[in-house]
Design a protein around this motif. Sequence first.
Motif, PDB file in Angstrom:
ATOM      1  N   TRP A  42      62.578  13.621  18.563  1.00 16.35           N
ATOM      2  CA  TRP A  42      62.186  14.718  19.455  1.00 16.35           C
ATOM      3  C   TRP A  42      61.380  14.176  20.639  1.00 16.35           C
ATOM      4  O   TRP A  42      61.518  14.659  21.759  1.00 16.35           O
ATOM      5  CB  TRP A  42      61.386  15.787  18.721  1.00 16.35           C
ATOM      6  CG  TRP A  42      62.153  16.524  17.662  1.00 16.35           C
ATOM      7  CD1 TRP A  42      61.762  16.730  16.372  1.00 16.35           C
ATOM      8  CD2 TRP A  42      63.429  17.151  17.782  1.00 16.35           C
ATOM      9  NE1 TRP A  42      62.728  17.433  15.692  1.00 16.35           N
ATOM     10  CE2 TRP A  42      63.764  17.708  16.528  1.00 16.35           C
ATOM     11  CE3 TRP A  42      64.343  17.284  18.818  1.00 16.35           C
ATOM     12  CZ2 TRP A  42      64.943  18.399  16.295  1.00 16.35           C
ATOM     13  CZ3 TRP A  42      65.537  17.976  18.577  1.00 16.35           C
ATOM     14  CH2 TRP A  42      65.815  18.522  17.339  1.00 16.35           C
ATOM     15  N   LEU A  46      62.450  14.471  24.407  1.00 21.24           N
ATOM     16  CA  LEU A  46      61.533  15.104  25.364  1.00 21.24           C
ATOM     17  C   LEU A  46      61.388  14.261  26.617  1.00 21.24           C
ATOM     18  O   LEU A  46      61.354  14.788  27.740  1.00 21.24           O
ATOM     19  CB  LEU A  46      60.170  15.318  24.696  1.00 21.24           C
ATOM     20  CG  LEU A  46      59.050  15.899  25.544  1.00 21.24           C
ATOM     21  CD1 LEU A  46      59.395  17.310  25.983  1.00 21.24           C
ATOM     22  CD2 LEU A  46      57.753  15.903  24.760  1.00 21.24           C
ATOM     23  N   ALA A  49      64.468  14.747  28.760  1.00 25.34           N
ATOM     24  CA  ALA A  49      64.809  16.120  29.150  1.00 25.34           C
ATOM     25  C   ALA A  49      64.623  16.309  30.652  1.00 25.34           C
ATOM     26  O   ALA A  49      63.763  15.674  31.281  1.00 25.34           O
ATOM     27  CB  ALA A  49      63.939  17.107  28.382  1.00 25.34           C
ATOM     28  N   LYS A  55      62.238  20.962  27.897  1.00 24.89           N
ATOM     29  CA  LYS A  55      61.034  20.224  27.560  1.00 24.89           C
ATOM     30  C   LYS A  55      60.120  21.040  26.650  1.00 24.89           C
ATOM     31  O   LYS A  55      59.523  20.504  25.712  1.00 24.89           O
ATOM     32  CB  LYS A  55      60.279  19.822  28.832  1.00 24.89           C
ATOM     33  CG  LYS A  55      60.924  18.700  29.595  1.00 24.89           C
ATOM     34  CD  LYS A  55      60.112  18.327  30.811  1.00 24.89           C
ATOM     35  CE  LYS A  55      60.792  17.203  31.567  1.00 24.89           C
ATOM     36  NZ  LYS A  55      60.019  16.793  32.751  1.00 24.89           N
ATOM     37  N   LEU A  58      61.689  21.084  23.094  1.00 29.91           N
ATOM     38  CA  LEU A  58      61.570  19.774  22.456  1.00 29.91           C
ATOM     39  C   LEU A  58      60.116  19.440  22.115  1.00 29.91           C
ATOM     40  O   LEU A  58      59.840  18.822  21.084  1.00 29.91           O
ATOM     41  CB  LEU A  58      62.172  18.691  23.351  1.00 29.91           C
ATOM     42  CG  LEU A  58      63.699  18.748  23.500  1.00 29.91           C
ATOM     43  CD1 LEU A  58      64.171  17.782  24.556  1.00 29.91           C
ATOM     44  CD2 LEU A  58      64.364  18.484  22.168  1.00 29.91           C
ATOM     45  N   GLN A  59      59.198  19.861  22.957  1.00 23.46           N
ATOM     46  CA  GLN A  59      57.783  19.646  22.657  1.00 23.46           C
ATOM     47  C   GLN A  59      57.367  20.436  21.421  1.00 23.46           C
ATOM     48  O   GLN A  59      56.635  19.930  20.563  1.00 23.46           O
ATOM     49  CB  GLN A  59      56.927  20.051  23.851  1.00 23.46           C
ATOM     50  CG  GLN A  59      55.465  19.743  23.668  1.00 23.46           C
ATOM     51  CD  GLN A  59      54.650  20.130  24.892  1.00 23.46           C
ATOM     52  OE1 GLN A  59      55.095  20.923  25.721  1.00 23.46           O
ATOM     53  NE2 GLN A  59      53.469  19.566  24.994  1.00 23.46           N
ATOM     54  N   HIS A  62      58.786  18.640  18.383  1.00 27.38           N
ATOM     55  CA  HIS A  62      58.016  17.426  18.114  1.00 27.38           C
ATOM     56  C   HIS A  62      56.690  17.770  17.446  1.00 27.38           C
ATOM     57  O   HIS A  62      56.291  17.140  16.460  1.00 27.38           O
ATOM     58  CB  HIS A  62      57.782  16.661  19.416  1.00 27.38           C
ATOM     59  CG  HIS A  62      56.980  15.419  19.236  1.00 27.38           C
ATOM     60  ND1 HIS A  62      55.615  15.399  19.355  1.00 27.38           N
ATOM     61  CD2 HIS A  62      57.343  14.162  18.917  1.00 27.38           C
ATOM     62  CE1 HIS A  62      55.174  14.183  19.116  1.00 27.38           C
ATOM     63  NE2 HIS A  62      56.203  13.406  18.854  1.00 27.38           N
TER      64      HIS A  62
END
Length: 149
Positions: A42, A46, A49, A55, A58-59, A62
Motif C-alpha cells: 500500500w 501510495l 498514485a 492517494k 491508499l493512505q 496503509h
Amino acid sequence: MKAEWVSVLAAVAAAVSALVGLFVGFEQLATASRLRREATFWLESLQAATSEEEKLVLQTLHRTAIARIFSLRLVPIRRILSTAYYMVLPLAMLFALTWITPELIIPFASNLWTGPAALLVSAMILYLGILRMATTLAEQRRMVGAYLD
C-alpha cells in the motif's frame, strides 16, 4: 486403573498443547508477515498514485494494515495460546476417553457423578475458551479502531 487414566490424559494434554502452540505461533507469524507485505504494498502504491482520491484511499489502506500489525503486537501471544488451550483441550480429552480408550469410558460414564460432571466441566471450559477468544478478537478490533481515529 487410575494409572491408565493418568497416562492417557497426560499424553493427550502434552500432544494437544504442543500442536496448539505450534499452530498458533505459526499463524501469528504468518499473519504479521502478510500484514507487513500488505503495508509495504500500500505504501509503494501510495507513492506511485497520481490522483488525490487514489492517494486518500491508499493512505487509509496503509494505515489500516499498520493498525492491524500494532494490534497483533499489543495482544500477547500467551492470551491467544491460553484461549486455544481452553477450546481444544476439553475436546481432546473427551475424544481420548471415548475413542482411544473405550474400555476406560464405560466405568467412567456409568458412574452417576463422574460422567456428567466431566461433560459439564468440559462444556464450561469450552465456553470459557470461546468467550476469551471473542474478547481477545474484540480487543484487537478496538485497538485497530483506536489507532485509526
